[in-house]
Write an enzyme that holds these catalytic residues in place. Structure first.
Site, mmCIF file in Angstrom:
data_model
loop_
_atom_site.group_PDB
_atom_site.id
_atom_site.type_symbol
_atom_site.label_atom_id
_atom_site.label_comp_id
_atom_site.label_asym_id
_atom_site.label_seq_id
_atom_site.Cartn_x
_atom_site.Cartn_y
_atom_site.Cartn_z
ATOM 1 N N THR A 101 13.852 6.978 -8.246
ATOM 2 C CA THR A 101 13.784 8.080 -9.206
ATOM 3 C C THR A 101 13.279 9.294 -8.434
ATOM 4 O O THR A 101 12.128 9.306 -7.983
ATOM 5 C CB THR A 101 12.823 7.746 -10.360
ATOM 6 O OG1 THR A 101 13.248 6.513 -10.949
ATOM 7 C CG2 THR A 101 12.839 8.844 -11.406
ATOM 8 N N LYS A 176 18.158 9.986 -15.530
ATOM 9 C CA LYS A 176 16.945 9.166 -15.392
ATOM 10 C C LYS A 176 15.725 9.925 -15.938
ATOM 11 O O LYS A 176 14.828 9.324 -16.540
ATOM 12 C CB LYS A 176 16.740 8.783 -13.927
ATOM 13 C CG LYS A 176 15.453 8.045 -13.631
ATOM 14 C CD LYS A 176 15.377 6.638 -14.227
ATOM 15 C CE LYS A 176 13.979 6.052 -14.076
ATOM 16 N NZ LYS A 176 13.875 4.644 -14.396
ATOM 17 N N LYS A 244 4.586 10.552 -11.649
ATOM 18 C CA LYS A 244 5.475 11.210 -10.684
ATOM 19 C C LYS A 244 6.768 11.652 -11.380
ATOM 20 O O LYS A 244 7.222 12.791 -11.241
ATOM 21 C CB LYS A 244 5.762 10.215 -9.547
ATOM 22 C CG LYS A 244 6.784 10.617 -8.537
ATOM 23 C CD LYS A 244 8.066 9.823 -8.490
ATOM 24 C CE LYS A 244 8.170 8.377 -8.694
ATOM 25 N NZ LYS A 244 9.531 7.859 -8.766
HETATM 26 P P1 NAP Z 1 7.210 -0.080 -4.961
HETATM 27 O O1 NAP Z 1 7.015 -1.510 -5.337
HETATM 28 O O2 NAP Z 1 6.019 0.756 -4.659
HETATM 29 O O3 NAP Z 1 8.189 -0.030 -3.702
HETATM 30 C C1 NAP Z 1 8.423 1.144 -2.991
HETATM 31 C C2 NAP Z 1 9.246 0.803 -1.775
HETATM 32 O O4 NAP Z 1 9.513 2.002 -1.038
HETATM 33 C C3 NAP Z 1 8.523 -0.133 -0.793
HETATM 34 O O5 NAP Z 1 9.486 -0.965 -0.204
HETATM 35 C C4 NAP Z 1 7.935 0.844 0.217
HETATM 36 O O6 NAP Z 1 7.675 0.257 1.475
HETATM 37 C C5 NAP Z 1 9.065 1.847 0.306
HETATM 38 N N1 NAP Z 1 8.645 3.169 0.768
HETATM 39 C C6 NAP Z 1 7.925 4.095 0.087
HETATM 40 N N2 NAP Z 1 7.747 5.201 0.833
HETATM 41 C C7 NAP Z 1 8.389 4.971 1.999
HETATM 42 C C8 NAP Z 1 8.576 5.763 3.166
HETATM 43 N N3 NAP Z 1 8.079 7.011 3.270
HETATM 44 N N4 NAP Z 1 9.274 5.219 4.190
HETATM 45 C C9 NAP Z 1 9.788 3.966 4.084
HETATM 46 N N5 NAP Z 1 9.650 3.168 3.010
HETATM 47 C C10 NAP Z 1 8.960 3.679 1.970
HETATM 48 O O7 NAP Z 1 8.029 0.703 -6.068
HETATM 49 P P2 NAP Z 1 9.121 0.182 -7.136
HETATM 50 O O8 NAP Z 1 8.443 -0.148 -8.411
HETATM 51 O O9 NAP Z 1 10.022 -0.818 -6.487
HETATM 52 O O10 NAP Z 1 9.914 1.558 -7.410
HETATM 53 C C11 NAP Z 1 10.864 2.068 -6.483
HETATM 54 C C12 NAP Z 1 11.575 3.249 -7.143
HETATM 55 O O11 NAP Z 1 12.233 2.797 -8.333
HETATM 56 C C13 NAP Z 1 10.638 4.386 -7.573
HETATM 57 O O12 NAP Z 1 11.296 5.620 -7.401
HETATM 58 C C14 NAP Z 1 10.398 4.082 -9.049
HETATM 59 O O13 NAP Z 1 10.063 5.258 -9.766
HETATM 60 C C15 NAP Z 1 11.754 3.533 -9.452
HETATM 61 N N6 NAP Z 1 11.757 2.611 -10.605
HETATM 62 C C16 NAP Z 1 10.796 1.648 -10.752
HETATM 63 C C17 NAP Z 1 10.850 0.794 -11.866
HETATM 64 C C18 NAP Z 1 9.817 -0.297 -12.093
HETATM 65 O O14 NAP Z 1 9.754 -0.822 -13.226
HETATM 66 N N7 NAP Z 1 9.018 -0.669 -11.105
HETATM 67 C C19 NAP Z 1 11.874 0.918 -12.800
HETATM 68 C C20 NAP Z 1 12.852 1.889 -12.602
HETATM 69 C C21 NAP Z 1 12.774 2.728 -11.507
HETATM 70 P P3 NAP Z 1 6.326 -0.610 1.712
HETATM 71 O O15 NAP Z 1 6.641 -1.997 1.256
HETATM 72 O O16 NAP Z 1 6.085 -0.502 3.171
HETATM 73 O O17 NAP Z 1 5.230 0.050 0.898
#
Ligand code: NAP
Length: 299
Positions: A101, A176, A244
Site C-alpha cells: 500500500t 486501496k 501510514k
Molecule cells: P510486514 O510483515 O511488516 O512485512 C514487510 C516486508 O517488507 C518485510 O518482508 C520487510 O523485510 C520488507 N521491507 C520493508 N522495508 C524494506 C526495505 N526498505 N527494503 C527491503 N525490504 C523491506 O508487513 P505486511 O503486513 O506484510 O504488509 C506489507 C504491505 O502490505 C504494507 O504496505 C501493508 O500496508 C500492506 N497490507 C497489509 C495487510 C495486512 O493485513 N497485514 C493487508 C493489506 C495490505 P524484513 O522481513 O527484513 O523486515
C-alpha cells in the site's frame, strides 16, 4: 510469456508476502525470492523457491516480479535502488507488480523509470488481511495498462479471488486508499459499538452474534470484533501501517481538495493508539483507545 511458463520473483516476505508467495509456488510457478531478513525466506526455500540476496537478482530470474514491502520509501528502495534494486536486474518485457500500500506518486515514478528499460509497472495493492493472504482469497486492485494486467492475471489469480483492473497507473493505489477509508471507520465503529454494549451491561458476544448477520455485518465486525472481545491484539495488520495508509490518504485528499471528515477522526484515534504504544499491535487495538475514552468520562 503465459500461464505456468511465467517465472515469478517475490520481494518482501512479511505477514502478507510470505503466504502470497507460498500460494504462487503451490500453483506451480517457478519462484525466486528475496527478503531483507534472510531467516524469513526459509519456509519458502524448503518448499522449493530459489533464494537470492538482492531484489535485482530476483528480477533477473523472473518475467514477473512482485513486491510487498512496508511503505512508499521501501517500494522506491526495492524497485529503484542503484545496483541492488529490481530495476538493475529486470529484463526488457518484464512486469513489476507492487502489492504494497503506497502513495499514488510511487506508480508515476516507478512506471517512468522502469519504462525507460522497456519494463511495465502495475500498482496492485491487496485487501483481505493475513487470513485472506493465506487462503489465496485477497482482493487485488490494479492500476496500469490493461494488456499488462491481462499478462499478470494468472499469477494474481493464485493470490486473490477478486481481481479488478481499476484504471491507469496509480488507480490501484487510489482504490486501496478508498478501502482504507472504509476499513478505518468500520474498525472504529466496531470498537465503539462494543464499548457501548459493555457499558450497558450487554454480553458482547451476544451483541456481535445478533448484529453480524444484519445490515451492520462486515469483515471488520466478523474478524476483529471477536478479537476485541477476547482482548487479543496480536497483529494481522499493524496499527502503524493503517496510520501510514491514512497519512497517504490525507495527503491525496489535500491534493484533490476533498474533505474526509470521518477519516480524519479515525486517523486521530489510530494516532492515539500508536502514541499509546499499540503501533505494532493489530488495528483492533483501537478498542483500547475507545474504551479509555469511556473510562475517563466524569460522571
Ligand atoms: P510486514 O510483515 O511488516 O512485512 C514487510 C516486508 O517488507 C518485510 O518482508 C520487510 O523485510 C520488507 N521491507 C520493508 N522495508 C524494506 C526495505 N526498505 N527494503 C527491503 N525490504 C523491506 O508487513 P505486511 O503486513 O506484510 O504488509 C506489507 C504491505 O502490505 C504494507 O504496505 C501493508 O500496508 C500492506 N497490507 C497489509 C495487510 C495486512 O493485513 N497485514 C493487508 C493489506 C495490505 P524484513 O522481513 O527484513 O523486515
Amino acid at each position: 510469456m503465459s500461464g505456468h511458463k511465467l517465472r515469478v520473483g517475490f520481494v518482501g516476505l512479511g505477514i502478507m508476502g510470505q503466504p502470497m508467495a507460498g500460494n504462487i509456488l503451490r500453483a506451480g510457478f517457478s519462484l525466486t525470492v528475496y527478503n531483507r531478513t534472510i531467516s524469513r525466506t526459509e519456509p519458502l526455500k524448503d518448499a522449493g523457491a530459489v533464494v537470492v540476496d538482492s531484489p535485482a537478482k530476483a528480477a533477473a530470474e523472473s518475467d514477473i516480479v512482485i513486491c510487498c514491502v512496508s511503505d512508499s520509501p521501501d517500494v522506491y528502495h526495492v524497485v529503484l535502488a542503484e545496483k541492488t534494486g529490481i530495476i538493475s536486474g529486470v529484463r526488457k518485457g518484464s512486469i513489476v507488480v507492487d502489492c504494497s500500500t503506497a502513495a499514488p506518486e510511487v506508480a508515476t515514478k516507478c512506471s517512468q523509470e522502469l519504462g525507460k528499460k522497456g519494463v511495465s509497472f502495475l500498482d496492485a495493492p491487496v485487501s483481505g488481511g493475513d487470513a485472506g493472504a493465506k487462503a489465496g482469497m485477497l482482493s487485488i486492485m490494479v492500476g496500469g495498462r490493461k494488456e499488462d494486467f491481462d499478462r499478470a492475471r494468472p499469477v494474481l489469480e493464485t493470490m486473490g479471488k477478486t481481481i479488478v483492473h481499476c484504471g491507469s497507473s496509480g488507480a490501484g493505489y487510489i482504490v486501496k486508499l478508498c478501502n482504507q477509508i472504509l476499513v478505518s471507520m468500520n474498525c472504529l465503529a466496531v470498537a465503539e459499538a462494543l464499548s457501548f454494549a459493555q457499558k450497558a451491561g450487554i454480553d458482547s458476544k451476544a451483541m456481535l452474534q445478533a448484529v453480524s448477520g444484519g445490515a451492520a455485518g462486515s469483515w471488520q465486525l466478523s474478524n476483529l470484533g471477536p478479537k476485541m472481545v477476547a482482548d487479543d491484539y496480536a497483529p494481522g495488520f499493524f496499527v502503524d501501517y493503517l496510520l501510514k495508509d491514512l497519512c497517504i490518504t490525507h495527503g491525496a485528499a489535500q491534493d484533490l481538495k476533498v474533505p474526509l471528515p470521518g477519516t480524519a477522526l479515525a486517523e486521530t484515534l489510530f494516532r492515539a493508539a500508536s502514541a499509546q504504544s499499540f503501533g505494532r499491535e493489530g488495528t483492533q487495538a483501537i478498542y483500547k483507545v475507545v474504551r479509555g475514552l469511556q473510562r475517563q468520562q466524569v460522571s
